[in-house]
Write a protein that holds these residues in place. Structure first.
Motif, PDB file in Angstrom:
ATOM      1  N   LEU A  22       0.560  -6.950 -17.728  1.00 43.41           N
ATOM      2  CA  LEU A  22       0.395  -7.138 -16.286  1.00 43.41           C
ATOM      3  C   LEU A  22       1.256  -6.164 -15.494  1.00 43.41           C
ATOM      4  O   LEU A  22       2.400  -5.881 -15.855  1.00 43.41           O
ATOM      5  N   ILE A  23       0.704  -5.668 -14.402  1.00 44.64           N
ATOM      6  CA  ILE A  23       1.510  -4.947 -13.416  1.00 44.64           C
ATOM      7  C   ILE A  23       1.297  -5.624 -12.070  1.00 44.64           C
ATOM      8  O   ILE A  23       0.178  -5.953 -11.701  1.00 44.64           O
ATOM      9  N   LYS A  24       2.384  -5.881 -11.389  1.00 50.92           N
ATOM     10  CA  LYS A  24       2.325  -6.613 -10.126  1.00 50.92           C
ATOM     11  C   LYS A  24       2.368  -5.649  -8.948  1.00 50.92           C
ATOM     12  O   LYS A  24       2.989  -4.587  -9.016  1.00 50.92           O
ATOM     13  N   ALA A  25       1.705  -6.044  -7.891  1.00 46.69           N
ATOM     14  CA  ALA A  25       1.642  -5.198  -6.698  1.00 46.69           C
ATOM     15  C   ALA A  25       3.013  -5.053  -6.063  1.00 46.69           C
ATOM     16  O   ALA A  25       3.834  -5.967  -6.078  1.00 46.69           O
ATOM     17  N   ASN A  26       3.256  -3.864  -5.511  1.00 50.20           N
ATOM     18  CA  ASN A  26       4.500  -3.610  -4.782  1.00 50.20           C
ATOM     19  C   ASN A  26       4.494  -4.330  -3.442  1.00 50.20           C
ATOM     20  O   ASN A  26       3.461  -4.807  -2.969  1.00 50.20           O
ATOM     21  N   GLU A  27       5.646  -4.367  -2.819  1.00 55.57           N
ATOM     22  CA  GLU A  27       5.765  -5.015  -1.504  1.00 55.57           C
ATOM     23  C   GLU A  27       4.877  -4.351  -0.457  1.00 55.57           C
ATOM     24  O   GLU A  27       4.402  -5.003   0.463  1.00 55.57           O
ATOM     25  N   VAL A  28       4.647  -3.040  -0.604  1.00 59.22           N
ATOM     26  CA  VAL A  28       3.835  -2.344   0.405  1.00 59.22           C
ATOM     27  C   VAL A  28       2.401  -2.857   0.412  1.00 59.22           C
ATOM     28  O   VAL A  28       1.663  -2.634   1.375  1.00 59.22           O
ATOM     29  N   ALA A  29       1.995  -3.558  -0.669  1.00 55.36           N
ATOM     30  CA  ALA A  29       0.636  -4.103  -0.715  1.00 55.36           C
ATOM     31  C   ALA A  29       0.422  -5.167   0.350  1.00 55.36           C
ATOM     32  O   ALA A  29      -0.713  -5.511   0.677  1.00 55.36           O
ATOM     33  N   ASN A  30       1.520  -5.709   0.893  1.00 59.20           N
ATOM     34  CA  ASN A  30       1.412  -6.690   1.979  1.00 59.20           C
ATOM     35  C   ASN A  30       1.104  -6.033   3.316  1.00 59.20           C
ATOM     36  O   ASN A  30       0.798  -6.731   4.288  1.00 59.20           O
ATOM     37  N   ILE A  64      -0.989 -10.491  -6.307  1.00 63.19           N
ATOM     38  CA  ILE A  64      -1.948  -9.436  -6.604  1.00 63.19           C
ATOM     39  C   ILE A  64      -1.461  -8.667  -7.830  1.00 63.19           C
ATOM     40  O   ILE A  64      -0.320  -8.202  -7.875  1.00 63.19           O
ATOM     41  N   VAL A  65      -2.356  -8.527  -8.828  1.00 62.00           N
ATOM     42  CA  VAL A  65      -1.959  -7.876 -10.081  1.00 62.00           C
ATOM     43  C   VAL A  65      -3.084  -6.978 -10.598  1.00 62.00           C
ATOM     44  O   VAL A  65      -4.221  -7.033 -10.139  1.00 62.00           O
ATOM     45  N   SER A  66      -2.739  -6.173 -11.581  1.00 68.98           N
ATOM     46  CA  SER A  66      -3.703  -5.467 -12.416  1.00 68.98           C
ATOM     47  C   SER A  66      -3.083  -5.391 -13.812  1.00 68.98           C
ATOM     48  O   SER A  66      -2.163  -6.143 -14.126  1.00 68.98           O
ATOM     49  N   PHE A  67      -3.588  -4.467 -14.629  1.00 65.15           N
ATOM     50  CA  PHE A  67      -3.077  -4.288 -15.985  1.00 65.15           C
ATOM     51  C   PHE A  67      -2.759  -2.817 -16.205  1.00 65.15           C
ATOM     52  O   PHE A  67      -3.255  -1.944 -15.499  1.00 65.15           O
ATOM     53  N   ILE A 111       0.723   6.879   4.002  1.00 64.73           N
ATOM     54  CA  ILE A 111       0.684   5.572   4.663  1.00 64.73           C
ATOM     55  C   ILE A 111       0.891   4.495   3.599  1.00 64.73           C
ATOM     56  O   ILE A 111      -0.087   4.005   3.022  1.00 64.73           O
ATOM     57  N   PRO A 112       2.141   4.159   3.284  1.00 62.07           N
ATOM     58  CA  PRO A 112       2.407   3.150   2.244  1.00 62.07           C
ATOM     59  C   PRO A 112       1.838   1.790   2.647  1.00 62.07           C
ATOM     60  O   PRO A 112       2.324   1.155   3.577  1.00 62.07           O
ATOM     61  N   SER A 113       0.788   1.346   1.954  1.00 62.44           N
ATOM     62  CA  SER A 113       0.122   0.102   2.307  1.00 62.44           C
ATOM     63  C   SER A 113      -0.933  -0.213   1.252  1.00 62.44           C
ATOM     64  O   SER A 113      -1.192   0.591   0.358  1.00 62.44           O
ATOM     65  N   PHE A 114      -1.559  -1.397   1.379  1.00 63.25           N
ATOM     66  CA  PHE A 114      -2.695  -1.720   0.529  1.00 63.25           C
ATOM     67  C   PHE A 114      -3.856  -0.790   0.848  1.00 63.25           C
ATOM     68  O   PHE A 114      -4.594  -0.368  -0.033  1.00 63.25           O
ATOM     69  N   GLY A 115      -4.003  -0.481   2.137  1.00 63.37           N
ATOM     70  CA  GLY A 115      -5.075   0.416   2.531  1.00 63.37           C
ATOM     71  C   GLY A 115      -5.388   0.324   4.008  1.00 63.37           C
ATOM     72  O   GLY A 115      -4.627  -0.259   4.793  1.00 63.37           O
ATOM     73  N   ILE A 116      -6.526   0.902   4.380  1.00 64.30           N
ATOM     74  CA  ILE A 116      -6.939   0.964   5.781  1.00 64.30           C
ATOM     75  C   ILE A 116      -8.377   0.474   5.890  1.00 64.30           C
ATOM     76  O   ILE A 116      -9.233   0.850   5.082  1.00 64.30           O
ATOM     77  N   TYR A 164      -4.534   2.782  -4.188  1.00 64.31           N
ATOM     78  CA  TYR A 164      -4.177   2.205  -5.484  1.00 64.31           C
ATOM     79  C   TYR A 164      -2.759   2.595  -5.915  1.00 64.31           C
ATOM     80  O   TYR A 164      -2.004   1.767  -6.424  1.00 64.31           O
ATOM     81  N   SER A 165      -2.376   3.827  -5.722  1.00 67.80           N
ATOM     82  CA  SER A 165      -1.068   4.298  -6.178  1.00 67.80           C
ATOM     83  C   SER A 165       0.075   3.638  -5.428  1.00 67.80           C
ATOM     84  O   SER A 165       1.135   3.375  -5.997  1.00 67.80           O
ATOM     85  N   GLU A 166      -0.127   3.362  -4.145  1.00 69.40           N
ATOM     86  CA  GLU A 166       0.913   2.675  -3.373  1.00 69.40           C
ATOM     87  C   GLU A 166       1.008   1.208  -3.798  1.00 69.40           C
ATOM     88  O   GLU A 166       2.100   0.641  -3.840  1.00 69.40           O
ATOM     89  N   ILE A 167      -0.127   0.598  -4.120  1.00 66.29           N
ATOM     90  CA  ILE A 167      -0.128  -0.819  -4.502  1.00 66.29           C
ATOM     91  C   ILE A 167       0.629  -1.032  -5.802  1.00 66.29           C
ATOM     92  O   ILE A 167       1.472  -1.929  -5.915  1.00 66.29           O
ATOM     93  N   PHE A 168       0.348  -0.178  -6.796  1.00 69.24           N
ATOM     94  CA  PHE A 168       0.910  -0.405  -8.128  1.00 69.24           C
ATOM     95  C   PHE A 168       1.919   0.648  -8.578  1.00 69.24           C
ATOM     96  O   PHE A 168       2.476   0.528  -9.671  1.00 69.24           O
ATOM     97  N   GLY A 169       2.167   1.671  -7.756  1.00 71.03           N
ATOM     98  CA  GLY A 169       3.215   2.636  -8.069  1.00 71.03           C
ATOM     99  C   GLY A 169       3.069   3.266  -9.435  1.00 71.03           C
ATOM    100  O   GLY A 169       4.017   3.290 -10.227  1.00 71.03           O
ATOM    101  N   THR A 170       1.886   3.789  -9.734  1.00 72.63           N
ATOM    102  CA  THR A 170       1.587   4.216 -11.092  1.00 72.63           C
ATOM    103  C   THR A 170       2.187   5.570 -11.467  1.00 72.63           C
ATOM    104  O   THR A 170       2.799   5.710 -12.515  1.00 72.63           O
TER     105      THR A 170
END
Length: 422
Positions: free
Chosen positions: A79-87, A203-206, A301-306, A322-328
Motif C-alpha cells: 500500500l501507498i497512502k496519499a500525501n497531505e496535498v491530496a486534500n 486514499i491509497v494505491s499500491f 500546483i501541489p494538489s489532488f488535481g483541478i 498522480y505524482s503529487e498525490i503519491f509522491g512517486t
C-alpha cells in the motif's frame, strides 16, 4: 478442461473478480470468464522508468471490506497512502486554478458571491425533503442556488461521472449526500457529524498501481478462462454458458459486466429486462496519461488535481496530479487529464487538451510519455429513473434466482462500492 461448475462469473473487472473470490472462499467451485486477454477491466496499470502510469482509475478510498480484502491478499506492505496535498482540490475559475476550502468560499469572492455565501451558511436551517425523481441539479438549487451548482457542484460531478447534474438522479448518484439530508436534516449538519465521527476515508494505491489488487485477486482463483460469452440459456433451472470455445454448465451465474453487455446477454432470456437495462447511458471520454520532467513544470500546483466547470470554456474537464498525490518520483510528474469527446472530434479535442494543459502548468518541453485513450463508453450514468431500474432488477432476480447482476452501474462507480457489493 472442466466444463461443470457450481457458479460461473462473467466479467473479470473488480466486481467479477471480487465476486468469484468471495464465492471460492465459501467453497464454491467457480469459473471466471473474461473476454479480454487480461483481467482488471478499467483498472489498468503499467510501470515505466518514471513510475506507475494508470490507464484507468488512479486511486481508491479504503472501506472496511476493502481493508479486510487487502489484508487477506497479503498486500498491506504494498500500500501507498496519499500525501497531505491530496486534500487540496482546485477549481478553474476566472482564468486560473483556485484552491477550494472554507476560507476561499467564505472570505473571498474568488469562487462565489455574497448571496451564495449566505446560502451556504444558512443551509443547515432548511428542512429536509424527499422529492420524487429529483435531479442533482434540482436539490442543489433547492438547498443552495444556481451559482453554487455552476461553480462548485457541476465540476465535481463531472469529475465523478463525466455527466450532467441536470440528468443525474440525486438519491442514486450521490447516496451519501442523500443520506446526510435525510438523517441529519441538511448537508452541513451531515458533513459536520461525519467530521466529528472521524469517518474520513483514506486514499491509497499500491506500489505497482491499482492493477496489483486485481492481479492478486485473479491469482487466488483456481479457474479463469479468457473467452467471450456468446449465449446464455437456463434449461431446467440450470445455467448453460456458450463461449467462442465451448459450453459450460453451472447451477448459478453472475453477470459482472457493463449494462450494455448485460442487456445483450439477457435478451434471449427476457427481452423486457434487456431493454430496460439498455437505457443506462455511458458518455464517451478522452483520457490523456502524460508524464513530464519535473523541471518542465513551471506552474507547479501541489494538489489532488483541478476541476474545470463548463463556465471555464475549457475542453479539459479534470486533471489528476498522480505524482503529487503519491509522491512517486521526484524527477517526473505524471498527470491524467480527462475531456469530453466523441469518435468524430477526438483528434481535435486531443490538440485542445495539450494546449490547455500547457497553458495551465506553463509547460514548454515535450513529454517523456504521452498516451491518449478514448473510452467510447466510459462511466455509467445514474440518471433519473435509476433507482426504479434497480428495484426492477432486484425483483427480476427473485424470478430468476440462478442469475445475479453486478457491475459499477448497479453498485456505484467507486472501487470500494464494487467490492462491497460483490
Amino acid at each position: 478442461m472442466i466444463t461443470e461448475f457450481d457458479h460461473i462469473v462473467v466479467g473479470g473487472g473488480i466486481s467479477g473478480l471480487s465476486r468469484a473470490y468471495s464465492l471460492q472462499k465459501q467453497g464454491v467451485k467457480v469459473l471466471l470468464l473474461e473476454k479480454e486477454n487480461r483481467t482488471g477491466g478499467v483498472i489498468h496499470s503499467k510501470t515505466t522508468a518514471c513510475g506507475v502510469t494508470e490507464l484507468g482509475p488512479n486511486s481508491l478510498a479504503i472501506t472496511p471490506l476493502l481493508e479486510q480484502l487487502i489484508e487477506e491478499l497479503g498486500l498491506n506492505d504494498q500500500l501507498i497512502k496519499a500525501n497531505e496535498v491530496a486534500n487540496k482540490r482546485y477549481i478553474y475559475l476566472k482564468g486560473k486554478p483556485i484552491l477550494i476550502n472554507p476560507k476561499t468560499l467564505i472570505f473571498s469572492n474568488k469562487v462565489i458571491g455574497f448571496g451564495s455565501k449566505i446560502k451556504l451558511l444558512s443551509e443547515r436551517f432548511k428542512p429536509a425533503k424527499n422529492v420524487p425523481n429529483e435531479t442533482l441539479a434540482g436539490v442543489i438549487k433547492r438547498r443552495f442556488n444556481n451559482e453554487i451548482l455552476t461553480n462548485l457542484v457541476e465540476p465535481v460531478i463531472t469529475g465523478i461521472y463525466a455527466g450532467s447534474p441536470d440528468k443525474l438522479e440525486y438519491k442514486s448518484s450521490m447516496k451519501r449526500m442523500y443520506a446526510m439530508e435525510q438523517e441529519h436534516g441538511s448537508f452541513t449538519k451531515g458533513f459536520l457529524a461525519s467530521r466529528k465521527s472521524g469517518n474520513k476515508r483514506e486514499i491509497v494505491s499500491f506500489k505497482q498501481g491499482l492493477q496489483q489488487l486485481t492481479d492478486a485477486l485473479r491469482d487466488q482463483l483456481e479457474h479463469v478462462s479468457y473467452e467471450a460469452v456468446q449465449f446464455i440459456s437456463l434449461p431446467n433451472d440450470k445455467v448453460v454458458v456458450k463461449t467462442s470455445k465451448k459450453n459450460y454448465n453451472a447451477n448459478a451465474l453472475t453477470l459482472a459486466v457493463p449494462a450494455y453487455v448485460a442487456s445483450e446477454l439477457l435478451r434471449p432470456i427476457d427481452d423486457q429486462i434487456a431493454k430496460l437495462i439498455d437505457q443506462v447511458e455511458y458518455p464517451s471520454l478522452l483520457g490523456w496519461q502524460v508524464t513530464f520532467k519535473t523541471t518542465s513544470i513551471q506552474h507547479r500546483i501541489p494538489s489532488f488535481g483541478i476541476l474545470f466547470p463548463s463556465i471555464s470554456k475549457k475542453v479539459i474537464k479534470g486533471i489528476i496530479n498522480y505524482s503529487e498525490i503519491f509522491g512517486t518520483n521526484d524527477d517526473c510528474r505524471h498527470f491524467t487529464v480527462f475531456a469530453a469527446a466523441n469518435s468524430t472530434n477526438k483528434e481535435q479535442v486531443e490538440q485542445a487538451v495539450i494546449e490547455e494543459f500547457r497553458s495551465v502548468y506553463g509547460v514548454k518541453d515535450e513529454p517523456i510519455e504521452s498516451i491518449f485513450t478514448f473510452y467510447e463508453k466510459a462511466i455509467p450514468q445514474f440518471n433519473v429513473g435509476h433507482s426504479e431500474l434497480m428495484k426492477t432488477i432486484d425483483a427480476w432476480e427473485k424470478i430468476y434466482p440462478q442469475i445475479k447482476i453486478l457491475g459499477n452501474w448497479r453498485t456505484g462507480v467507486a472501487i470500494g462500492d464494487c467490492v462491497n457489493y460483490a
